[in-house]
Design an enzyme around this catalytic site. Structure first.
Site, PDB file in Angstrom:
ATOM      1  N   HIS A  55      55.509 -74.007 -54.460  1.00 46.69           N
ATOM      2  CA  HIS A  55      56.104 -73.220 -55.541  1.00 46.69           C
ATOM      3  C   HIS A  55      57.498 -72.755 -55.135  1.00 46.69           C
ATOM      4  O   HIS A  55      58.461 -72.879 -55.902  1.00 46.69           O
ATOM      5  CB  HIS A  55      55.230 -72.004 -55.867  1.00 46.69           C
ATOM      6  CG  HIS A  55      54.171 -72.249 -56.883  1.00 46.69           C
ATOM      7  ND1 HIS A  55      53.074 -73.031 -56.621  1.00 46.69           N
ATOM      8  CD2 HIS A  55      54.026 -71.808 -58.166  1.00 46.69           C
ATOM      9  CE1 HIS A  55      52.288 -73.066 -57.700  1.00 46.69           C
ATOM     10  NE2 HIS A  55      52.852 -72.336 -58.647  1.00 46.69           N
ATOM     11  N   HIS A 115      49.784 -67.452 -50.692  1.00 48.00           N
ATOM     12  CA  HIS A 115      50.569 -67.893 -49.539  1.00 48.00           C
ATOM     13  C   HIS A 115      50.885 -66.722 -48.631  1.00 48.00           C
ATOM     14  O   HIS A 115      50.973 -65.565 -49.080  1.00 48.00           O
ATOM     15  CB  HIS A 115      51.878 -68.544 -49.987  1.00 48.00           C
ATOM     16  CG  HIS A 115      51.703 -69.934 -50.521  1.00 48.00           C
ATOM     17  ND1 HIS A 115      51.455 -71.020 -49.719  1.00 48.00           N
ATOM     18  CD2 HIS A 115      51.736 -70.398 -51.793  1.00 48.00           C
ATOM     19  CE1 HIS A 115      51.351 -72.097 -50.470  1.00 48.00           C
ATOM     20  NE2 HIS A 115      51.503 -71.745 -51.734  1.00 48.00           N
TER      21      HIS A 115
END
Length: 426
Positions: free
Chosen positions: A195, A242
């Site tokens: 991302h 993350h």
């Protein structure tokens, strides 16, 4: 007359520490950046908390009153230490006991709804629904050149990021202590954050490519690019998908890739549009990369997502080459850079019309080709359509997704603009 004697000390001056002695500090920094507690603290600062009643105490999760838990399930969280004897940093898992019901369904409390929706929206900028609308929108309403450049860089960074994930095999932050707001990609590995890579690549590739095509204030563009990439990166921490290390590495890797490839962007554009080998190489190379994607011991969405991206790039690459051969690229004509389009009621209505027709065409293409390709592959391999695991088989997933999204790329680059001409939307 008094004389002074200067004596040199027999003690040797302190020597700087050896490079190997400094390695533990770097490894400790990496372990710190990968610590799930760092992500959990960021979430709490933004108003996102695990459900009240659960606390984390010395690697164990228990109700706040300390009562025993029935039906526990063990989850692991990453830990590590520096081994001074062999000079290696060893990762290991510590087992945590969490209630089964908390593993099945995330339980959290939102105390800042403004940040909550901001980060959820920012996280959505890295999903398929964004790519299938935003990148084509630039093609339809601004400049196909910019869309082509973005698709090329987006494909490069995403492929490298996805492959790195499955080669490095570093886990995502565990829950608890992290609150996880997404479940689809939880089985994927964490480092790097694709991302963050995609947001950085798209934002800054557009910033570096647009000045030669469109007149705009570069400082405002830089602010928008930095803000967009930052929001998407921070959203990966907020959603608990993350670690800080994953995000930082994703941004840095993308920055390096942009710096390394930037001098060759113009040369690649020329080859992509004019060489008779361009469509052959695009289709064969990207299909080869799809089939040779690293194998895992279990099913993960990374192979399918990567094949999707490679298919889009293959279709767009061939489509832009076809447009160049036909001599109708739908790019701005005249002296470049051109002024930004003036916002009028008519221009906004036409832009909205192009977007609606374009998205409907691409989604329709996706659905039709996906169904046809799956039906053909099920028949070829004699697989039942009701088999829930059939689509996960490599011989079905890879060709189905590649063909589907190659068709989407072809339709976007070749047919949609011609449809706009027929409908009077250009």
């Amino acid at each position: 007359m008094t004389s002074f004697t200067y004596c040199r000390s027999s003690a040797s001056p302190p020597t700087p520490p050896a490079a190997s002695a400094r390695l533990p500090d770097m490894q400790e920094l990496l372990a710190f950046l990968q610590d799930p507690e760092l992500v959990a603290r960021f979430q709490r600062r933004c108003g996102l908390y695990l459900a009240e009643g659960l606390i984390r105490d010395h690697g164990k999760t228990r109700p706040a009153n300390g009562a025993p838990i029935t039906g526990e399930k063990t989850l692991g969280h990453m830990d590590g230490s520096w081994d001074h004897q062999d000079g290696n940093f060893n990762y290991r898992y510590k087992q945590d006991s969490v209630p089964v019901e908390d593993c099945r369904k995330p339980r959290y409390e939102v105390r800042n709804w403004l940040l909550h929706y901001l980060f959820l929206l920012s996280a959505g900028l890295g999903h398929e629904v964004f790519y299938i609308t935003c990148l084509p929108w630039i093609h339809w309403n601004l400049d196909p050149f910019l869309c082509r450049r973005l698709v090329n860089m987006w494909t490069i960074v995403m492929y490298i990021g996805q492959v790195m994930k499955d080669l490095l095999k570093l886990p995502r932050p565990p829950s608890p202590p992290v609150v996880k707001l997404e479940t689809r990609v939880d089985a994927e590995y964490g480092l790097p954050s694709t991302h963050a890579m995609a947001a950085t690549a798209i934002s800054f590739t557009l910033l570096l490519s647009a000045p030669s095509r469109v007149q705009f204030c570069f400082q405002i563009g830089l602010l928008i690019a930095a803000t967009t990439s930052s929001l998407v990166s921070l959203s990966r921490l907020y959603t608990g998908m993350h670690s800080v290390l994953d995000v930082v590495c994703g941004v840095l890797i993308t920055a390096v890739l942009i710096l390394l490839t930037y001098p060759y962007w113009e040369s690649f554009d020329s080859f992509q549009l004019t060489s008779p080998l361009s469509p052959i190489i695009a289709l064969s190379l990207l299909l080869f990369l799809s089939y040779t994607y690293p194998e895992l011991d279990y099913y993960s969405t990374t192979r399918g997502d990567t094949t999707t991206i490679l298919g889009v790039c293959a279709g767009c690459s061939v489509g832009y080459w076809v447009n160049a051969q036909l001599g109708h690229t739908f790019e701005p004509q005249g002296l470049l850079p051109v002024p930004l389009p003036t916002l009028t009621a008519l221009s906004v209505a036409r832009s909205a019309g192009r977007s609606l027709v374009g998205v409907a065409t691409l989604v329709g293409t996706r659905q039709i080709v996906k169904k046809l390709s799956l039906d053909l592959l099920y028949s070829w391999y004699n697989v039942l359509k009701t088999d829930p695991n059939a689509r996960r088989r490599k011989e079905i997933e890879v060709p189905s997704k590649f063909v589907t999204y190659t068709a989407v790329g072809l339709v976007n680059s070749i047919l949609v603009n011609r449809l706009f001409v027929l409908l009077g939307l250009l």
